[in-house]
Design an enzyme around this catalytic site. Structure first.
Site, PDB file in Angstrom:
ATOM      1  N   TYR A   7       0.138  -5.438   3.101  1.00  0.00           N
ATOM      2  CA  TYR A   7       1.184  -5.889   4.021  1.00  0.00           C
ATOM      3  C   TYR A   7       1.929  -4.736   4.659  1.00  0.00           C
ATOM      4  CZ  TYR A   7       3.961  -5.716  -0.358  1.00  0.00           C
ATOM      5  OH  TYR A   7       4.542  -5.351  -1.543  1.00  0.00           O
ATOM      6  N   ARG A  57     -24.971  -6.466  10.604  1.00  0.00           N
ATOM      7  CA  ARG A  57     -24.420  -5.187  10.122  1.00  0.00           C
ATOM      8  C   ARG A  57     -23.109  -5.369   9.374  1.00  0.00           C
ATOM      9  NH1 ARG A  57     -23.328  -2.481  15.504  1.00  0.00           N
ATOM     10  NH2 ARG A  57     -22.768  -4.627  15.898  1.00  0.00           N
ATOM     11  N   LYS A 108       7.531  -8.981   6.776  1.00  0.00           N
ATOM     12  CA  LYS A 108       6.238  -8.598   6.207  1.00  0.00           C
ATOM     13  C   LYS A 108       5.105  -9.289   6.955  1.00  0.00           C
ATOM     14  CE  LYS A 108       8.358  -8.081   1.707  1.00  0.00           C
ATOM     15  NZ  LYS A 108       8.711  -8.758   0.494  1.00  0.00           N
ATOM     16  N   GLU A 153      -9.843  -7.004  15.277  1.00  0.00           N
ATOM     17  CA  GLU A 153      -8.589  -6.304  15.525  1.00  0.00           C
ATOM     18  C   GLU A 153      -7.537  -6.969  14.647  1.00  0.00           C
ATOM     19  OE1 GLU A 153      -6.149  -6.667  19.375  1.00  0.00           O
ATOM     20  OE2 GLU A 153      -7.522  -4.971  19.682  1.00  0.00           O
ATOM     21  N   GLN A 209       6.300   0.807   6.874  1.00  0.00           N
ATOM     22  CA  GLN A 209       5.669   1.036   5.570  1.00  0.00           C
ATOM     23  C   GLN A 209       4.531   0.037   5.388  1.00  0.00           C
ATOM     24  OE1 GLN A 209       8.456   1.407   2.280  1.00  0.00           O
ATOM     25  NE2 GLN A 209       7.061   0.344   0.914  1.00  0.00           N
ATOM     26  N   ASP A 210       3.405   0.512   4.852  1.00  0.00           N
ATOM     27  CA  ASP A 210       2.283  -0.351   4.473  1.00  0.00           C
ATOM     28  C   ASP A 210       2.136  -0.319   2.963  1.00  0.00           C
ATOM     29  OD1 ASP A 210       1.804  -0.684   7.165  1.00  0.00           O
ATOM     30  OD2 ASP A 210      -0.274  -0.036   7.105  1.00  0.00           O
ATOM     31  N   ASN A 211       1.865  -1.495   2.369  1.00  0.00           N
ATOM     32  CA  ASN A 211       1.694  -1.608   0.921  1.00  0.00           C
ATOM     33  C   ASN A 211       0.368  -2.285   0.610  1.00  0.00           C
ATOM     34  OD1 ASN A 211       4.330  -0.596   0.484  1.00  0.00           O
ATOM     35  ND2 ASN A 211       5.181  -2.613   0.772  1.00  0.00           N
ATOM     36  N   HIS A 248       9.688 -13.987  -0.345  1.00  0.00           N
ATOM     37  CA  HIS A 248       8.231 -14.000  -0.221  1.00  0.00           C
ATOM     38  C   HIS A 248       7.593 -13.938  -1.596  1.00  0.00           C
ATOM     39  CE1 HIS A 248       4.330 -11.837   0.145  1.00  0.00           C
ATOM     40  NE2 HIS A 248       4.139 -12.818   1.000  1.00  0.00           N
ATOM     41  N   ASP A 258      10.357 -11.003 -12.523  1.00  0.00           N
ATOM     42  CA  ASP A 258      10.139 -12.341 -11.958  1.00  0.00           C
ATOM     43  C   ASP A 258      10.371 -13.437 -12.997  1.00  0.00           C
ATOM     44  OD1 ASP A 258       9.623 -11.264  -9.492  1.00  0.00           O
ATOM     45  OD2 ASP A 258       7.453 -11.393  -9.665  1.00  0.00           O
ATOM     46  N   ARG A 264       3.520 -13.308  -7.907  1.00  0.00           N
ATOM     47  CA  ARG A 264       4.502 -12.281  -7.554  1.00  0.00           C
ATOM     48  C   ARG A 264       5.547 -12.922  -6.636  1.00  0.00           C
ATOM     49  NH1 ARG A 264       2.608  -7.000  -8.803  1.00  0.00           N
ATOM     50  NH2 ARG A 264       0.369  -6.951  -9.247  1.00  0.00           N
ATOM     51  N   HIS A 289      10.444 -12.693  -3.845  1.00  0.00           N
ATOM     52  CA  HIS A 289      11.239 -11.484  -3.659  1.00  0.00           C
ATOM     53  C   HIS A 289      11.966 -11.490  -2.320  1.00  0.00           C
ATOM     54  CE1 HIS A 289       7.980  -9.524  -6.372  1.00  0.00           C
ATOM     55  NE2 HIS A 289       8.891 -10.163  -7.086  1.00  0.00           N
TER      56      HIS A 289
END
Length: 182
Positions: A130, A23, A70, A28, A46-48, A117, A169, A58, A61
């Site tokens: 993240y 299926r 993160k 988790e 916060q979630d991005n 990161h 960047d 990227r 940072h």
């Protein structure tokens, strides 16, 4: 879940137990108490979610006034994810660790506050998600050059895809030029 402390011990590679059958799959992806036990007492605010094509890099940072921890993962495709220790009193200051994250193994990487990161997209396309321990403040966003020779990250760059950087960047500074007061 399996928690593996990497060469910089505060950075943790997390491998979930995945249950698969005809299926599909289930796993988790986060449990607060277990995370606290292995990674520390952090709260996510916060979630991005980002999407990028092959060759996009990227980072690297970091934030000074509002440093973000993160918990990162790839939900589609494959990236090479990197954390650079910017904690000036750390014995691993200026050192990096990296991990290949993809949608097949479903691993996550914990990058604590005080680290730069970044990631490079290996697959044709990738979606990256993240959780952050601090809100994003654009005025507190800084970048260290992805190819800083003092850091020496061994990016798995593809000869097939051009390297794609944002304007910010591409103007990033070196580790020596940066100042850190977390």
């Amino acid at each position: 879940m399996l928690y593996e402390h990497l060469a910089i011990a505060d950075v943790v590679l997390i491998t979930p137990k995945v249950f698969e059958d005809s299926r599909g799959f289930f796993f988790e992806s986060f449990r607060q108490k277990e995370f606290e036990h292995h990674c520390g007492d952090y709260r996510f605010v916060q979630d991005n979610h980002s999407a990028s094509r092959q060759g996009v890099l990227r980072g690297l940072h970091y934030q000074l006034k509002h440093p973000q921890g993160k918990l990162v993962r790839v939900t589609r495709g494959c990236v090479f994810d990197v954390a650079v220790d910017l904690r000036v009193n750390s014995p691993t200051f200026g050192q990096w660790v990296g991990a290949r994250l993809d949608d097949e193994r479903k691993q996550m990487l914990w990058v604590p506050p005080g680290f730069a990161h970044g990631f490079y997209v290996i697959s044709e396309f990738a979606e990256f998600q993240y959780k952050c321990t601090e809100y994003y403040f654009p005025e507190d966003q800084y970048s260290i050059s992805w190819n800083d020779s003092d850091i020496g990250i061994k990016w798995p760059l593809s000869g097939d895809a051009p390297l794609l950087l944002s304007d910010n960047d591409s103007k990033a500074i070196s580790l020596k030029e940066a100042s850190f007061q977390f």
